[in-house]
Every structure is written in C-alpha cells, then in structure tokens.
Design a protein around this motif. Sequence first.
Motif, mmCIF file in Angstrom:
data_model
loop_
_atom_site.group_PDB
_atom_site.id
_atom_site.type_symbol
_atom_site.label_atom_id
_atom_site.label_comp_id
_atom_site.label_asym_id
_atom_site.label_seq_id
_atom_site.Cartn_x
_atom_site.Cartn_y
_atom_site.Cartn_z
ATOM 1 N N GLY A 1 -10.533 13.299 39.974
ATOM 2 C CA GLY A 1 -11.306 14.537 40.013
ATOM 3 C C GLY A 1 -12.550 14.390 40.875
ATOM 4 O O GLY A 1 -12.891 15.284 41.652
ATOM 5 N N LYS A 2 -13.223 13.262 40.752
ATOM 6 C CA LYS A 2 -14.418 13.006 41.571
ATOM 7 C C LYS A 2 -14.047 12.837 43.044
ATOM 8 O O LYS A 2 -14.688 13.394 43.928
ATOM 9 N N TRP A 3 -13.008 12.030 43.277
ATOM 10 C CA TRP A 3 -12.631 11.722 44.650
ATOM 11 C C TRP A 3 -12.025 12.915 45.367
ATOM 12 O O TRP A 3 -12.109 13.008 46.587
ATOM 13 N N SER A 4 -11.418 13.837 44.647
ATOM 14 C CA SER A 4 -10.789 14.993 45.301
ATOM 15 C C SER A 4 -11.832 15.913 45.919
ATOM 16 O O SER A 4 -11.513 16.707 46.791
ATOM 17 N N ASP B 1 2.916 16.760 25.499
ATOM 18 C CA ASP B 1 3.394 17.462 26.688
ATOM 19 C C ASP B 1 2.417 17.192 27.829
ATOM 20 O O ASP B 1 1.234 17.494 27.722
ATOM 21 N N TYR B 2 2.902 16.621 28.893
ATOM 22 C CA TYR B 2 2.048 16.249 30.024
ATOM 23 C C TYR B 2 2.262 17.158 31.235
ATOM 24 O O TYR B 2 1.977 16.762 32.359
ATOM 25 N N THR B 3 2.728 18.380 30.992
ATOM 26 C CA THR B 3 2.963 19.320 32.088
ATOM 27 C C THR B 3 1.669 19.631 32.830
ATOM 28 O O THR B 3 1.641 19.623 34.070
ATOM 29 N N VAL C 1 0.744 18.977 36.766
ATOM 30 C CA VAL C 1 0.262 20.042 37.651
ATOM 31 C C VAL C 1 -1.029 19.604 38.331
ATOM 32 O O VAL C 1 -1.208 19.783 39.535
ATOM 33 N N GLN C 2 -1.930 19.006 37.547
ATOM 34 C CA GLN C 2 -3.192 18.543 38.117
ATOM 35 C C GLN C 2 -2.958 17.440 39.139
ATOM 36 O O GLN C 2 -3.604 17.408 40.189
ATOM 37 N N TYR D 1 -4.008 17.263 43.087
ATOM 38 C CA TYR D 1 -4.678 16.131 43.750
ATOM 39 C C TYR D 1 -3.872 15.653 44.951
ATOM 40 O O TYR D 1 -4.451 15.231 45.956
ATOM 41 N N SER D 2 -2.549 15.742 44.882
ATOM 42 C CA SER D 2 -1.715 15.361 46.013
ATOM 43 C C SER D 2 -1.891 16.334 47.175
ATOM 44 O O SER D 2 -1.793 15.939 48.346
ATOM 45 N N LEU D 3 -2.167 17.589 46.873
ATOM 46 C CA LEU D 3 -2.388 18.581 47.930
ATOM 47 C C LEU D 3 -3.631 18.251 48.765
ATOM 48 O O LEU D 3 -3.687 18.599 49.937
#
Length: 96
Positions: A39-42, A77-79, A83-84, A88-90
């Motif tokens: 989250g910080k690095w994004s 559930d890790y959906t 998604v998050q 981050y991959s985007l």
Amino acid sequence: MNTEQKAKHFDSIIYSDCFDELVAYRLQMSLDSAMEDLGKWSKVKDLETDYRFQDYVDNIKYCRSLVNILEAFTIEDYTETRVQLNKYSLVLEEMF
C-alpha cells in the motif's frame, strides 16, 4: 519426563488444531504486513529507485502465495485481498 514422553507430548502439540491456528495467525500477520508495505509502495511515483521495484514485485508474489496457503488452511474469504493485489499489479502495468 523422559525423551520419548517429551517427543510424544511435542507431537501432540504440533498435530493439534491449536498449532494450525497459530500457524494461520502468523501467516495472516505476515500477509497484513506485506500488504501494508504494498500500500505504501504503490503510492511512490518512482519505484525503480532504491531497489523498490524488485521488492514490490517480490512482495506481490509473496502475498499471492500467502493467500493460497491461507485459503487452504482457513475458512476465510480472501477475494478482497486478491482484488487489492490485482490493483497493486496494475501499478506495474502503468509503469510500462
């Protein structure tokens, strides 16, 4: 308690549900920490400096692996986490 009794006692602890829950808890803590770093690095504009780019990529892989393991060992559930991670991959795709 002799050595054989200690070994049996240790085995009973390792193969108990409590031990599984402890392992799952530690994995969840690792996932939370790694997700916080992502989250910080994004939000960093230039990930390529200070070797952050490779750390970012490795952290995404690590988080995806942890999610796979946690899904197998827990009923959570890790959906939303997946998604998050996709978001981050985007960030990487936007760089290139």
